[in-house]
Scaffold this motif. Structure first.
Motif, mmCIF file in Angstrom:
data_model
loop_
_atom_site.group_PDB
_atom_site.id
_atom_site.type_symbol
_atom_site.label_atom_id
_atom_site.label_comp_id
_atom_site.label_asym_id
_atom_site.label_seq_id
_atom_site.Cartn_x
_atom_site.Cartn_y
_atom_site.Cartn_z
ATOM 1 N N GLY A 73 10.485 -34.211 72.209
ATOM 2 C CA GLY A 73 10.787 -35.590 71.822
ATOM 3 C C GLY A 73 9.700 -36.225 70.970
ATOM 4 N N PHE A 74 9.990 -37.433 70.513
ATOM 5 C CA PHE A 74 9.080 -38.192 69.634
ATOM 6 C C PHE A 74 7.771 -38.485 70.366
ATOM 7 C CE2 PHE A 74 8.497 -42.458 67.251
ATOM 8 C CZ PHE A 74 7.872 -41.833 66.186
ATOM 9 N N SER A 79 -3.765 -41.697 66.062
ATOM 10 C CA SER A 79 -5.031 -40.979 65.927
ATOM 11 C C SER A 79 -4.932 -39.540 66.449
ATOM 12 C CB SER A 79 -6.185 -41.717 66.634
ATOM 13 O OG SER A 79 -7.415 -41.315 66.073
ATOM 14 N N CYS A 80 -3.737 -39.077 66.741
ATOM 15 C CA CYS A 80 -3.596 -37.720 67.283
ATOM 16 C C CYS A 80 -2.714 -36.815 66.428
ATOM 17 C CB CYS A 80 -3.058 -37.760 68.701
ATOM 18 S SG CYS A 80 -4.260 -38.437 69.846
ATOM 19 N N THR A 81 -1.938 -37.391 65.513
ATOM 20 C CA THR A 81 -1.114 -36.617 64.581
ATOM 21 C C THR A 81 -0.279 -35.556 65.301
ATOM 22 O OG1 THR A 81 -2.912 -36.968 63.005
ATOM 23 C CG2 THR A 81 -1.140 -35.536 62.305
ATOM 24 N N MET A 82 0.610 -36.026 66.168
ATOM 25 C CA MET A 82 1.457 -35.113 66.938
ATOM 26 C C MET A 82 2.659 -34.707 66.096
ATOM 27 S SD MET A 82 -0.474 -35.011 69.528
ATOM 28 C CE MET A 82 0.470 -33.957 70.587
ATOM 29 N N LYS A 83 2.397 -33.882 65.086
ATOM 30 C CA LYS A 83 3.486 -33.433 64.217
ATOM 31 C C LYS A 83 4.060 -32.123 64.736
ATOM 32 C CE LYS A 83 0.808 -33.007 60.371
ATOM 33 N NZ LYS A 83 0.523 -32.570 58.999
ATOM 34 N N TYR A 84 5.182 -31.744 64.164
ATOM 35 C CA TYR A 84 5.818 -30.485 64.533
ATOM 36 C C TYR A 84 4.898 -29.309 64.209
ATOM 37 C CZ TYR A 84 9.113 -26.619 64.480
ATOM 38 O OH TYR A 84 9.734 -25.422 64.713
ATOM 39 N N LEU A 349 1.505 -30.188 50.435
ATOM 40 C CA LEU A 349 0.527 -30.928 51.238
ATOM 41 C C LEU A 349 0.456 -32.394 50.802
ATOM 42 C CD1 LEU A 349 -2.442 -28.408 51.684
ATOM 43 C CD2 LEU A 349 -0.650 -28.975 53.324
ATOM 44 N N ALA A 350 0.517 -32.621 49.495
ATOM 45 C CA ALA A 350 0.495 -34.006 49.017
ATOM 46 C C ALA A 350 1.754 -34.736 49.486
ATOM 47 C CB ALA A 350 0.393 -34.031 47.495
ATOM 48 N N GLN A 351 2.887 -34.023 49.494
ATOM 49 C CA GLN A 351 4.139 -34.627 49.952
ATOM 50 C C GLN A 351 4.046 -35.013 51.438
ATOM 51 O OE1 GLN A 351 6.601 -35.175 47.622
ATOM 52 N NE2 GLN A 351 7.393 -36.535 49.211
ATOM 53 N N VAL A 352 3.382 -34.162 52.214
ATOM 54 C CA VAL A 352 3.160 -34.463 53.639
ATOM 55 C C VAL A 352 2.495 -35.834 53.771
ATOM 56 C CG1 VAL A 352 1.705 -33.853 55.630
ATOM 57 C CG2 VAL A 352 3.055 -32.084 54.474
ATOM 58 N N SER A 353 1.412 -36.037 53.014
ATOM 59 C CA SER A 353 0.671 -37.304 53.118
ATOM 60 C C SER A 353 1.569 -38.478 52.730
ATOM 61 C CB SER A 353 -0.544 -37.290 52.192
ATOM 62 O OG SER A 353 -1.386 -36.209 52.511
ATOM 63 N N LYS A 354 2.318 -38.310 51.640
ATOM 64 C CA LYS A 354 3.156 -39.424 51.176
ATOM 65 C C LYS A 354 4.236 -39.755 52.202
ATOM 66 C CE LYS A 354 2.243 -38.134 46.430
ATOM 67 N NZ LYS A 354 2.732 -37.304 45.327
ATOM 68 N N ASP A 355 4.844 -38.721 52.785
ATOM 69 C CA ASP A 355 5.891 -38.963 53.785
ATOM 70 C C ASP A 355 5.318 -39.571 55.065
ATOM 71 O OD1 ASP A 355 7.699 -37.990 51.991
ATOM 72 O OD2 ASP A 355 7.962 -36.032 52.950
ATOM 73 N N ALA A 356 4.116 -39.137 55.437
ATOM 74 C CA ALA A 356 3.489 -39.698 56.642
ATOM 75 C C ALA A 356 3.238 -41.195 56.436
ATOM 76 C CB ALA A 356 2.181 -38.971 56.946
ATOM 77 N N MET A 425 -1.095 -48.398 69.012
ATOM 78 C CA MET A 425 -1.449 -47.707 67.777
ATOM 79 C C MET A 425 -0.432 -46.582 67.553
ATOM 80 S SD MET A 425 -4.768 -45.499 67.352
ATOM 81 C CE MET A 425 -5.809 -45.540 65.947
ATOM 82 N N ILE A 426 0.353 -46.749 66.490
ATOM 83 C CA ILE A 426 1.538 -45.904 66.321
ATOM 84 C C ILE A 426 1.387 -44.992 65.107
ATOM 85 C CG2 ILE A 426 4.049 -45.948 65.961
ATOM 86 C CD1 ILE A 426 4.107 -48.649 67.377
ATOM 87 N N GLU A 427 1.576 -43.704 65.313
ATOM 88 C CA GLU A 427 1.500 -42.723 64.218
ATOM 89 C C GLU A 427 2.743 -41.836 64.275
ATOM 90 O OE1 GLU A 427 -1.828 -39.980 64.331
ATOM 91 O OE2 GLU A 427 -1.311 -39.169 62.379
ATOM 92 N N PRO A 428 3.704 -42.073 63.393
ATOM 93 C CA PRO A 428 4.956 -41.310 63.503
ATOM 94 C C PRO A 428 4.861 -39.885 62.949
ATOM 95 C CG PRO A 428 5.120 -42.939 61.735
ATOM 96 C CD PRO A 428 3.784 -43.157 62.385
ATOM 97 N N THR A 429 3.986 -39.636 62.004
ATOM 98 C CA THR A 429 3.844 -38.384 61.234
ATOM 99 C C THR A 429 5.032 -38.161 60.294
ATOM 100 O OG1 THR A 429 4.920 -36.583 62.466
ATOM 101 C CG2 THR A 429 2.740 -37.298 63.250
ATOM 102 N N GLU A 430 4.825 -37.239 59.362
ATOM 103 C CA GLU A 430 5.831 -36.970 58.332
ATOM 104 C C GLU A 430 7.005 -36.158 58.852
ATOM 105 O OE1 GLU A 430 3.079 -35.452 58.783
ATOM 106 O OE2 GLU A 430 3.386 -33.300 58.562
ATOM 107 N N THR A 431 6.848 -35.528 60.030
ATOM 108 C CA THR A 431 7.899 -34.584 60.432
ATOM 109 C C THR A 431 9.085 -35.261 61.126
ATOM 110 O OG1 THR A 431 6.684 -34.005 62.443
ATOM 111 C CG2 THR A 431 6.376 -32.571 60.537
ATOM 112 N N GLU A 432 9.026 -36.576 61.327
ATOM 113 C CA GLU A 432 10.136 -37.252 62.010
ATOM 114 C C GLU A 432 11.170 -37.755 60.999
ATOM 115 O OE1 GLU A 432 10.627 -37.104 65.115
ATOM 116 O OE2 GLU A 432 8.660 -36.329 65.690
#
Ligand SMILES: *Cc1c(COP(=O)(O)O)cnc(C)c1O
Length: 490
Positions: A73-74, A79-84, A349-356, A425-432
Motif C-alpha cells: 500500500g501507499f 524524508s524516506c522516499t518509500m518508492k517501489y 532519472l530526470a523524469q523520476v525527479s520531475k514526476d516526484a 511531512m508527506i512524500e508521495p514519490t514518483e511511483t504512485e
C-alpha cells in the motif's frame, strides 16, 4: 476470524508432530562437545513448537500480512522516499555470479563485480557532480560520519586544528547533528527564515574561523529548494569551511541539477532511498560518499582503481581516513542501485525527479484547503502541512496518523521537522499513480470531517489493525520480544 484472533504457531503444537521428513541417520552422530564449550551447551532441548509444514507456512504468511510495505500500500513517509523497489533489481542481485562470490576471492576472479562497482562509482560521480565516490559506507548516517571525517582530515592536513564546529540548520535531519557529534565536532544551529530557507544573516553570524563545515540538504527537509545556495556556499567557503551535502533524498533533483554545481564539496547518497534499495525493515542500506578533487586523497581505503584494463584495490593511500567498513560496502544494495540506474538511463532519472515533484505538488495543492500550509511556495519531492486547526478541534496530528492506518495507509512522517507545529511531512514519490493520490486525499478529507464532527473516532484510532493504540514509549523502553505461551487450562 479477524487478524487479532489468529492463533500463533505455539498454540497448535502437539508432541511428535513434525513438518519435515529426513532419512534416518546413517553416519555416526557428531558429539557437540567436540565443537562447543560445555558452558554453552543447553541441558534441555528448547521448547520448539511441534507443528506440520502447512501450519508453519500459515504462521509465517499470517505474520507477513501484519506488515505494511510499499508492495502492499501507499507509504508517504516524508524524508524516506518509500518508492517501489523494481523486481528486476532483485533478479539481478540474485544472479550467482554476483551473489555467490566472496570478498576474499582473488581480484582476477571477480573482475565483473569490480567493474560493476567501478561503473556505479562513476555513475554516482556524474549524478552528484563530484570527482570520486566511495561505496564503503553502509547507510546515510555512516556516510555523513565518513564525509565529516574526510573534512576533518583535510583541515588537519592544512595544519588547521581549530575547525571544531559544524553548522546545521534548525530543520536538519536528526542524523546530521548526531553524526557531527560522533565525528567529534561541536554543532552550531543556523536558523530558518520565514520562507523556510537558511537565514543568510544568521549564517553570517555563526560562520567563523572555527567552522569546519556546513551540512545542508537541498531541497531541505521542508521540501523547499534553497534558492540562495550559491550565496550560502560563498559565505562558508570564504570563511574556509567546507560544504557537506546530505543527499539522502535526491529524488527531486536527480538528473536535473547537481550538488557539485551548487558549491558542495562532499555528498552522501542513500541508495536505499532514491535508488530503490528496499528499506524500512532496518537495512541493509548503502550510503556512498562523493568528494571534490582536493578531498580525493582522504577517501576511505582501499580505493577501487582501473590499471591496464584490470580492476584492483589500491591500499597505498597514506592520507586516507582508513577503512570505514569491512570488505567493500553492502554489495547487494549497490548491485540493485546499478541495475536501477542502467534501467532508467539519464533521461529516465530526470523524469523520476520531475514526476516526484509533480506528485508532491499535486497532493499539496489538493490538501491545502483542509490543513494549514506553513510554506506556500511550490515544493520539491515532499511538503509539510500543519494539523494546528485540527488540534483545536480535539485531534492531534498523532491521532490523525493513527486513523490513517484504519484505511490501509502508512502515515506520513509526523512532528518532524520540529520547527513546524503539529507537522505532517508527506512524500508521495514518483511511483504512485494519480488514482492512489486521489484516494489518499479523499481519505484525509474524511478524517478531517471526522475531527470536526466526531473526534472520538480519530482520538481512539486505529480500530481495524492487528494491535490498537500502543504505549510507544513503553514499547521502546521495555520491549516484550518473547512470546509467552498462554497458561494451559487443566
Ligand atoms: C534517511 C535520511 C538520513 C539517514 O539515512 P540512514 O540510512 O537512515 O542512516 C539522513 N538525512 C536525511 C535527510 C534522510 O532523509
Amino acid at each position: 476470524m479477524n487478524k487479532q484472533d489468529q492463533p500463533l504457531i505455539f498454540e497448535y503444537t502437539r508432541p511428535g508432530r513434525v513438518g519435515y521428513s529426513l532419512p534416518e541417520l546413517d553416519v555416526p552422530a557428531a558429539d557437540v562437545h567436540e565443537f562447543i564449550q560445555d558452558d554453552y551447551i543447553r541441558d534441555e532441548s528448547p521448547d520448539w513448537p511441534e507443528v506440520s509444514e502447512l501450519q508453519i507456512m500459515r504462521h509465517y504468511t499470517a505474520l507477513s500480512k501484519r506488515n505494511h510495505g510499499v508492495d502492499s500500500g501507499f507509504y508517504p513517509l516524508g524524508s524516506c522516499t518509500m518508492k517501489y523497489n523494481p523486481k528486476v533489481n532483485e533478479v539481478i542481485a540474485r544472479m550467482p555470479g554476483l551473489s555467490h562470490i566472496h570478498p576474499y576471492q582473488d581480484e582476477e576472479t571477480v573482475q565483473g563485480a569490480l567493474e560493476m562497482m567501478y561503473r556505479l562509482q562513476q555513475n554516482l560521480s556524474e549524478i552528484t557532480g563530484m570527482d570520486e565516490v566511495t561505496l564503503q559506507p553502509a547507510a546515510g548516517a555512516h556516510g555523513e560520519w565518513t564525509g565529516l571525517s574526510i573534512i576533518r582530515a583535510y583541515h588537519e592536513s592544512n595544519g588547521d586544528f581549530n575547525r571544531t564546529k559544524v553548522i546545521v540548520p534548525d530543520s536538519a535531519h536528526g542524523t546530521n547533528p548526531a553524526s557531527a557529534t560522533v565525528a567529534g565536532f561541536e554543532t552550531v544551529t543556523v536558523k530558518s527564515n520565514e520562507q523556510g530557507l537558511v537565514d543568510l544573516e544568521d549564517l553570517k553570524r555563526v560562520v567563523d574561523e572555527n567552522t569546519a563545515a556546513l551540512m545542508l540538504t537541498n531541497p531541505n527537509t521542508l521540501g523547499l529548494f534553497e534558492k540562495d545556495i550559491l550565496e550560502v556556499a560563498a559565505i562558508v567557503h570564504e570563511a574556509g569551511g567546507k560544504l557537506y551535502y546530505d543527499g539522502a533524498n535526491m529524488n527531486a533533483i536527480m538528473g536535473v541539477t547537481r550538488p557539485g554545481d551548487m558549491g558542495f564539496d562532499v555528498v552522501h547518497l542513500n541508495l536505499h532511498k532514491t535508488f530503490t534499495g528496499p528499506h524500512g525493515g532496518g537495512g541493509p542500506g548503502s550510503g556512498p560518499v562523493g568528494v571534490k578533487q582536493e578531498l580525493v586523497k582522504f577517501l576511505p581505503k582501499p580505493v577501487l582503481v582501473k590499471k591496464d584494463d584490470l580492476y584492483t584495490f589500491d591500499y597505498d593511500r597514506p592520507e586516507s581516513i582508513g577503512r570505514v567498513k569491512p570488505f567493500y560496502g553492502n554489495f547487494g544494495i549497490n548491485v540493485r542501485a546499478y541495475s536501477y540506474i542502467r534501467t532508467m538511463g539519464p533521461i529516465g532519472l530526470a523524469q523520476v525527479s520531475k514526476d516526484a515533484v509533480l506528485n508532491a505538488n499535486y497532493l499539496m495543492r489538493r490538501l491545502e484547503p483542509y490543513f494549514d500550509l506553513p510554506f506556500d511556495q511550490h515544493c520539491k519531492h515532499e511538503f509539510v502541512l500543519s494539523g494546528k486547526r485540527q488540534k483545536k478541534q480535539g485531534a492531534r496530528t498523532l491521532d490523525m496518523a493513527k486513523r490513517m492506518l484504519d484505511f490501509g495507509y502508512h502515515p506520513p512522517t509526523i512532528y518532524f521537522p520540529t520547527i513546524v507545529d503539529e507537522c505532517l511531512m508527506i512524500e508521495p514519490t514518483e511511483t504512485e499513480s494519480k488514482e492512489t493520490l486521489d484516494e489518499f486525499v479523499d481519505t484525509l478529507i474524511q478524517i478531517v470531517r471526522e475531527v470536526e464532527e466526531n473526534p472520538e473516532i480519530v482520538q481512539e484510532a486505529p480500530h481495524h489493525t492487528v494491535v490498537g493504540r500502543l504505549d510507544e514509549t513503553r514499547a521502546a523502553r521495555q520491549p516484550v520480544l518473547r512470546y509467552e505461551r498462554p497458561k494451559q487450562e487443566v
